[in-house]
Scaffold this motif. Structure first.
Motif, PDB file in Angstrom:
ATOM      1  N   GLU A  86      51.489  44.084  39.329  1.00 10.06           N
ATOM      2  CA  GLU A  86      51.153  44.571  40.674  1.00 10.06           C
ATOM      3  C   GLU A  86      50.860  43.465  41.683  1.00 10.06           C
ATOM      4  N   PRO A  87      49.950  42.534  41.371  1.00  4.50           N
ATOM      5  CA  PRO A  87      49.674  41.537  42.410  1.00  4.50           C
ATOM      6  C   PRO A  87      50.915  40.721  42.774  1.00  4.50           C
ATOM      7  N   VAL A  88      51.791  40.508  41.807  1.00  8.16           N
ATOM      8  CA  VAL A  88      52.987  39.723  42.094  1.00  8.16           C
ATOM      9  C   VAL A  88      53.921  40.517  43.002  1.00  8.16           C
ATOM     10  N   LEU A  89      54.025  41.827  42.729  1.00 10.90           N
ATOM     11  CA  LEU A  89      54.876  42.661  43.578  1.00 10.90           C
ATOM     12  C   LEU A  89      54.314  42.740  44.994  1.00 10.90           C
ATOM     13  N   ASP A  90      52.994  42.790  45.086  1.00 11.53           N
ATOM     14  CA  ASP A  90      52.370  42.796  46.409  1.00 11.53           C
ATOM     15  C   ASP A  90      52.743  41.546  47.187  1.00 11.53           C
ATOM     16  N   LEU A  91      52.702  40.433  46.481  1.00  8.71           N
ATOM     17  CA  LEU A  91      53.051  39.163  47.117  1.00  8.71           C
ATOM     18  C   LEU A  91      54.470  39.227  47.668  1.00  8.71           C
ATOM     19  N   VAL A  92      55.367  39.762  46.836  1.00 10.76           N
ATOM     20  CA  VAL A  92      56.758  39.856  47.267  1.00 10.76           C
ATOM     21  C   VAL A  92      56.889  40.790  48.469  1.00 10.76           C
ATOM     22  N   LYS A  93      56.097  41.875  48.457  1.00  8.80           N
ATOM     23  CA  LYS A  93      56.095  42.771  49.615  1.00  8.80           C
ATOM     24  C   LYS A  93      55.656  42.016  50.855  1.00  8.80           C
TER      25      LYS A  93
END
Ligand SMILES: CC(C)=CCC/C(C)=C/C=C/C(C)=C/C=C/C(C)=C/C=C/C=C(C)/C=C/C=C(C)/C=C/C1=C(C)CCCC1(C)C
Length: 719
Positions: free
Chosen positions: A450-457
């Protein structure tokens, strides 16, 4: 006449006390292990020799001056072994605190063979000399005692030592040696011990300081420092191995009885198993961190060694992906289409491979966006890569055992086949991504997606919000491109202003953006903190919800400081993170006729716009900081100080901006402030104990630091 014990009380124990106080805030189980290990070695190696030297009558002590003896050796002499070992080991740990050994390990398994052979040469003349009684006897015995150990230690650690900063080696050798020369000279002049005339050369380095004594303390201290370096090196190697093979039990912090065999195994590791690639990735990452973030580089020293390793790896990933997304966008704009795939897609594909459970989610999102899904896409371009992706999807469909329970940290072991696939896939990626992606892959067992996907977002948001940002490269080039560009530049800015379509409209938009690009980093760090607790293997206890929320808030606070600092720099890249709703603030100066939140206006009226928005951004930053600061104390011990230092170094910039109208001040100066703040975190609040107390003190320190900052900035004459 004073006694041997008095020498210790007056001269050798006080510096030990000072060193104890200085090293106390960060001493940990590794330091204790090093101390105990070296003490055992020192006593085992030195006592027999010392006893023999006393037996030969080479040095002597008036017996009424000592309390007791053991094997002819005064107990005060044993105390001396302990004291010197403590002094040098703790000085070494203080001086080398900022040094990160894993990234300095020799890139290939290497031994200092030549050096170790050279160090054995002095034995040839000294063996016969030590058997006879002459003026050379004492010198010969000292060489005979030290040369084999020096040689062995150089063999193990010479190549590593040569890669360390000079000061890490020289200061811990020379400073205690010089001090002990003074003490020894004083003791000899006072008759506390005597060196026999028959077996010494009689050359005095300084009045009262015999050559042999000078040589002895220099060599014994060199041995201690080399021993410390050998230990740091071996611990670092074990840390790197435990990152690479989380299930092989390379952990060295859990059980002291387990540490010794683990270190021995790391030392004897066959050359082909040496983690060369990982070490070179880590060196790259360490260099980048040093260049790109002073705050984090300084604070990194206060994290536990293993924690530092995990954080550095994640930092490298964030850095590389951020740069890559910008670069790809620049290319796409500059060359009309660029290389096809955008930066974000490359990252998402990779994440899909790291976290197989995400495949469908990512595929769906991308499908909606019209790009080829990472999974079942038709094989256009990057054939090899696509095959891996497809292969994995089929695997998963076939056994599906990785479903469920995947959105937690502590995912199951990545099997070797999977990691080989990922490594092969990484090799198909652009070269600037490869090192940091390999590092990231090692974090996957500890990090939920999740935190990595947030970063990508967050990256995606940047791309969508600031399409002109792609001109970043052009901007710089254009500015350098000569006078002719002036008018065109004006024109472009005007266009920009007209085109400006704010993506960050409200304060809430701003906070959401910060949450994605920085709050998510806080969350990821919290997982990595949990993973660096001493424990044999994953899984580890995941962080609590409260901690995760506050980590998000802290990330938001730091990002707001960043935004406040970079208002003008961002505008130069066609970006502005100031909410457009702030434009209609009543205090809008008359000179800002146009919307003051647009990059163009910021560039044409930088002073006014900064004066308008920076305080407001900083107030917001400190609000989020105040919200989350108290829960820094909930962090595990390995990471508490480091996190506090990183946050403090960062927020100190916010304070400086708030109190110095002349910001930006010279970077050397801000670095000095950060160093002071990090030292303050290390030494000031801890001395008071009680955690509530130290935070109150912390808040007062902030104000004080801010005032000092404005004073100093004023006196530097920087407006
Ligand atoms: C753990 C595993 C598996 C791998 C890890 C990696 C590895 C291989 C590490 C190896 C480390 C080693 C081998 C370290 C060795 C260190 C030594 C020998 C230090 C000697 C210090 C000797 C000292 C301090 C001697 C002090 C002597 C003193 C103070 C004597 C003073 C004296 C007095 C007072 C009167 C006049 C006479 C005299 C000079 C003898």
């Amino acid at each position: 006449m004073s006694s041997y014990a008095e020498i210790h009380l007056r001269y050798t124990l006080p510096p030990c006390l000072v060193l104890f106080l200085l090293s106390y805030p960060f001493s940990n189980s590794r330091h204790h292990f090093a101390l105990l290990f070296l003490l055992s070695v020192v006593i085992l190696c030195t006592a027999p020799w010392d006893s023999y030297v006393i037996h030969r009558g080479i040095w002597a002590y008036p017996s009424n001056n000592v309390m007791a003896t053991l094997f002819r050796i005064p107990v005060e002499e044993f105390a001396f072994f302990v004291i010197q070992t403590y002094m040098t080991t703790s000085l070494y740990s203080i001086i080398t605190k900022p040094t990160f050994h894993p990234s300095l390990l020799p890139p290939r398994k290497r031994r200092g063979t030549l050096g170790s052979l050279l160090l054995l040469i002095p034995l040839l003349p000294c063996i016969p000399l030590s058997c006879t009684t002459s003026h050379w006897t004492y010198t010969a015995l000292i060489v005979l005692w030290s040369a084999p150990f020096l040689s062995g230690l150089w063999y193990v650690s010479g190549p590593h030592l040569l890669r360390l900063p000079r000061k890490d080696v020289l200061i811990p050798i020379l400073l205690p040696a010089a001090y002990l020369w003074l003490v020894d000279g004083h003791a000899i002049r006072s008759g506390i011990w005597t060196i026999s005339e028959r077996t010494k050369l009689g050359w005095e380095l300084a009045p009262g300081l015999e050559l042999e004594e000078g040589l002895f303390f220099l060599l014994s201290n060199t041995l201690l420092v080399l021993g410390n370096i050998a230990l740091s090196q071996t611990f670092a190697l074990a840390d790197v191995l435990s990152l690479q093979h989380p299930h092989q039990n390379w952990h060295t912090d859990s059980n002291p009885l387990h540490t010794l065999p683990t270190l021995l195994a790391a030392l004897l590791l066959p050359a082909q198993d040496y983690p060369s690639t990982l070490i070179s990735h880590l060196s790259d990452a360490a260099v980048t961190l040093r260049e790109k973030s002073k705050s984090f580089d300084l604070a990194a020293a206060l994290f536990g060694d293993r924690c530092r390793l995990l954080l550095l790896s994640y930092y490298a990933f964030c850095r590389a992906t951020d740069d890559f997304v910008d670069e790809r966008q620049g290319q796409a704009q500059g060359q009309g289409g660029g290389e096809g795939e955008g930066g974000v897609e490359v990252i998402e594909r990779f994440l899909g491979l790291c976290y197989p459970e995400l495949r469908f989610e990512l595929g769906k999102e991308e499908g909606e966006g019209g790009t080829a899904p990472a999974g079942e896409g038709e094989g256009e371009g990057e054939g090899a890569a696509k095959d891996y992706m497809n292969g994995k999807v089929h695997d998963k469909a076939a056994n599906g055992h990785e479903n469920g329970n995947t959105h937690k940290a502590n995912r199951p072991t990545q099997d070797r086949m999977h990691s080989e696939k990922v490594e092969a896939y990484i090799l198909t990626l652009p070269p600037q991504l490869q090192p940091s992606f390999s590092l990231f892959y090692l974090l996957v067992p500890f990090l939920p997606p999740e935190p990595v996907l947030d970063l990508v977002k967050g990256y995606e948001f940047d791309l969508a919000a600031f399409p002109v940002a792609g001109t970043k490269g052009e901007d710089v080039g254009g500015a350098r491109g000569g006078e002719g560009a002036g008018e065109a530049e004006e024109e472009r800015k005007k266009n920009e202003n007209e085109q400006w379509n704010p993506a960050i409209k409200t304060e809430q938009d701003l906070i959401q953006y910060c949450q994605r690009v920085a709050g998510s980093v806080g969350v990821a760090c919290t997982y990595l903190f949990a993973a660096s607790q001493p424990q044999p293997q994953p899984p580890c206890t995941p962080p609590t919800q409260e901690l995760l929320e506050n980590a998000t808030n802290m990330g938001i606070a730091l990002q707001l400081v960043n935004i406040a600092r970079d208002i003008e720099a961002d505008a130069r890249m066609g970006r502005s993170y100031v909410p457009s709703s702030w434009a209609s603030s009543p205090s809008s100066p008359s000179s800002c006729q146009a919307d003051p939140t647009t990059p163009a206006t910021i560039l044409s009226h930088p002073k006014e716009c900064i004066a308008l928005f920076r305080p407001r951004l900083l107030t917001l930053a400190f609000k989020y900081y105040a919200l989350s600061a108290p829960s820094l104390h909930l962090l595990p011990t390995q990471s508490k100080q480091g996190a506090r230092a990183a946050v403090a170094a960062y927020m100190s910039m916010g304070l400086l901006m708030r109190s110095c109208p002349g910001w930006p001040v010279r970077s050397g100066w801000t670095t000095a402030v950060k160093v002071l703040v990090v030292l303050g975190v290390l030494y000031l609040p801890l001395s008071l104990g009680g955690e509530g107390m130290s935070w109150e003190l912390g808040a007062r320190n902030w104000e004080l630091a801010g005032q000092l900052g404005s004073l100093a900035a004023g006196s530097l004459g920087e407006k």
